[in-house]
Design a protein around this motif. Sequence first.
Motif, PDB file in Angstrom:
ATOM      1  N   ASP A 203       0.801  -1.215   0.000  1.00  0.00           N
ATOM      2  CA  ASP A 203       0.000   0.000   0.000  1.00  0.00           C
ATOM      3  C   ASP A 203       0.838   1.272   0.000  1.00  0.00           C
ATOM      4  O   ASP A 203       0.319   2.366   0.243  1.00  0.00           O
ATOM      5  CB  ASP A 203      -0.943   0.002   1.203  1.00  0.00           C
ATOM      6  CG  ASP A 203      -1.968  -1.131   1.132  1.00  0.00           C
ATOM      7  OD1 ASP A 203      -2.423  -1.432   0.013  1.00  0.00           O
ATOM      8  OD2 ASP A 203      -2.295  -1.706   2.186  1.00  0.00           O
ATOM      9  N   GLU A 204       2.119   1.135  -0.297  1.00  0.00           N
ATOM     10  CA  GLU A 204       2.999   2.302  -0.284  1.00  0.00           C
ATOM     11  C   GLU A 204       2.833   3.155  -1.543  1.00  0.00           C
ATOM     12  O   GLU A 204       2.993   4.378  -1.500  1.00  0.00           O
ATOM     13  CB  GLU A 204       4.453   1.842  -0.146  1.00  0.00           C
ATOM     14  CG  GLU A 204       5.431   2.966   0.113  1.00  0.00           C
ATOM     15  CD  GLU A 204       6.817   2.458   0.443  1.00  0.00           C
ATOM     16  OE1 GLU A 204       7.774   3.237   0.341  1.00  0.00           O
ATOM     17  OE2 GLU A 204       6.946   1.267   0.808  1.00  0.00           O
ATOM     18  N   LEU A 205       2.522   2.525  -2.672  1.00  0.00           N
ATOM     19  CA  LEU A 205       2.321   3.259  -3.917  1.00  0.00           C
ATOM     20  C   LEU A 205       0.851   3.650  -4.057  1.00  0.00           C
ATOM     21  O   LEU A 205      -0.026   2.873  -3.703  1.00  0.00           O
ATOM     22  CB  LEU A 205       2.746   2.394  -5.115  1.00  0.00           C
ATOM     23  CG  LEU A 205       4.202   1.938  -5.145  1.00  0.00           C
ATOM     24  CD1 LEU A 205       4.441   1.030  -6.347  1.00  0.00           C
ATOM     25  CD2 LEU A 205       5.148   3.136  -5.195  1.00  0.00           C
ATOM     26  N   PRO A 206       0.561   4.829  -4.583  1.00  0.00           N
ATOM     27  CA  PRO A 206      -0.839   5.243  -4.766  1.00  0.00           C
ATOM     28  C   PRO A 206      -1.529   4.353  -5.801  1.00  0.00           C
ATOM     29  O   PRO A 206      -0.994   4.111  -6.886  1.00  0.00           O
ATOM     30  CB  PRO A 206      -0.732   6.683  -5.268  1.00  0.00           C
ATOM     31  CG  PRO A 206       0.649   7.126  -4.918  1.00  0.00           C
ATOM     32  CD  PRO A 206       1.503   5.896  -4.970  1.00  0.00           C
ATOM     33  N   THR A 207      -2.717   3.877  -5.478  1.00  0.00           N
ATOM     34  CA  THR A 207      -3.480   3.038  -6.391  1.00  0.00           C
ATOM     35  C   THR A 207      -4.958   3.400  -6.303  1.00  0.00           C
ATOM     36  O   THR A 207      -5.382   4.132  -5.414  1.00  0.00           O
ATOM     37  CB  THR A 207      -3.314   1.542  -6.075  1.00  0.00           C
ATOM     38  OG1 THR A 207      -3.732   1.295  -4.719  1.00  0.00           O
ATOM     39  CG2 THR A 207      -1.859   1.091  -6.250  1.00  0.00           C
ATOM     40  N   THR A 208      -5.732   2.825  -7.213  1.00  0.00           N
ATOM     41  CA  THR A 208      -7.181   3.019  -7.251  1.00  0.00           C
ATOM     42  C   THR A 208      -7.863   1.674  -7.055  1.00  0.00           C
ATOM     43  O   THR A 208      -7.452   0.681  -7.662  1.00  0.00           O
ATOM     44  CB  THR A 208      -7.598   3.620  -8.612  1.00  0.00           C
ATOM     45  OG1 THR A 208      -7.048   4.938  -8.719  1.00  0.00           O
ATOM     46  CG2 THR A 208      -9.111   3.694  -8.757  1.00  0.00           C
ATOM     47  N   PRO A 209      -8.900   1.607  -6.218  1.00  0.00           N
ATOM     48  CA  PRO A 209      -9.637   0.346  -6.066  1.00  0.00           C
ATOM     49  C   PRO A 209     -10.150  -0.151  -7.422  1.00  0.00           C
ATOM     50  O   PRO A 209     -10.653   0.632  -8.231  1.00  0.00           O
ATOM     51  CB  PRO A 209     -10.794   0.725  -5.135  1.00  0.00           C
ATOM     52  CG  PRO A 209     -10.303   1.910  -4.383  1.00  0.00           C
ATOM     53  CD  PRO A 209      -9.439   2.675  -5.344  1.00  0.00           C
ATOM     54  N   ASP A 210     -10.032  -1.443  -7.657  1.00  0.00           N
ATOM     55  CA  ASP A 210     -10.360  -1.976  -8.977  1.00  0.00           C
ATOM     56  C   ASP A 210     -11.826  -1.825  -9.337  1.00  0.00           C
ATOM     57  O   ASP A 210     -12.175  -1.742 -10.521  1.00  0.00           O
ATOM     58  CB  ASP A 210      -9.928  -3.446  -9.057  1.00  0.00           C
ATOM     59  CG  ASP A 210      -8.415  -3.566  -9.181  1.00  0.00           C
ATOM     60  OD1 ASP A 210      -7.932  -3.768 -10.310  1.00  0.00           O
ATOM     61  OD2 ASP A 210      -7.728  -3.419  -8.168  1.00  0.00           O
TER      62      ASP A 210
END
Length: 281
Positions: A203-210
């Motif tokens: 969870d260190e890199l910014p992501t978007t919920p699928d």
Amino acid sequence: MISPVPRRLLLVHAHPDDESITTGATIARYAAEGAEVTVVTCTLGEEGEIMPDLHELAGLRAQAADQLGGYRVAELQNACAALGVARHRYLGGLGRWRDSGMAGTPSASHPRAFTGGGVEEQAAQLAELLDEVRPQVVVTYDAFGGYGHPDHVRAHEITMAAAPRAESVQRVFHTVASRKAVRDGLAALRDGDDVVFDVPADDELPTTPDEEITTVLDVAAHLPAKLAALRAHATQLAVVDGDVPYFALTNEIAQPILPRDFFVLAHGPAGGAADDLFGGL
């Protein structure tokens, strides 16, 4: 017989290298398929850091950030050539807007700082480009700017102010990172034996919920072009083409290079857009 209208894609990015990091394979795919691709870059990336092993270029940043911006113009030209970009434009012209750096830094108060300019003026400049190029599809960042950089957020703001109103534009997409795909890519890097940079936590890199992602593009065939474009930005990042290709910025944190690109449809009809930015148009 009336000739079909060519597909035209325009992407709005904040700094040189953003086009390759976030959408390089998508650009290469559509360029290879014959679409007219235009990249708009809002600044020269004057405040970018330089990869620590490039000691011979350290003076670019130490003497004057604007020197680095000039150097990055050439890097961007080479990256666009690798991706097959038909057209490139700087918002307002070359050097009109300057890299703002992070919030609270001295660069944010520069007279030409991108975030110091007026949203209406910048949106009008983008609207002029949209009227010139007449793309059906426009791509930029989400409201968070991908990872919160003020220039990315401003690029989002002006795109959402100008693109939905443009006569030719039928869809606007936000480029995002899939949470599941990034986690899978990081797991593969941890299992590999050729990773020379630090692998971040899930969870260190910014992501978007699928579940928020509307469009997934298969870009595996175009990763070589993306890798070449990333390598063109040598002052900013390093690329490793192993079993799982990855890159690292000056923070030396490994980020996987994935065979699919992910988007959220922000404006326009959804029909046909699940696996093609132009699907159904």
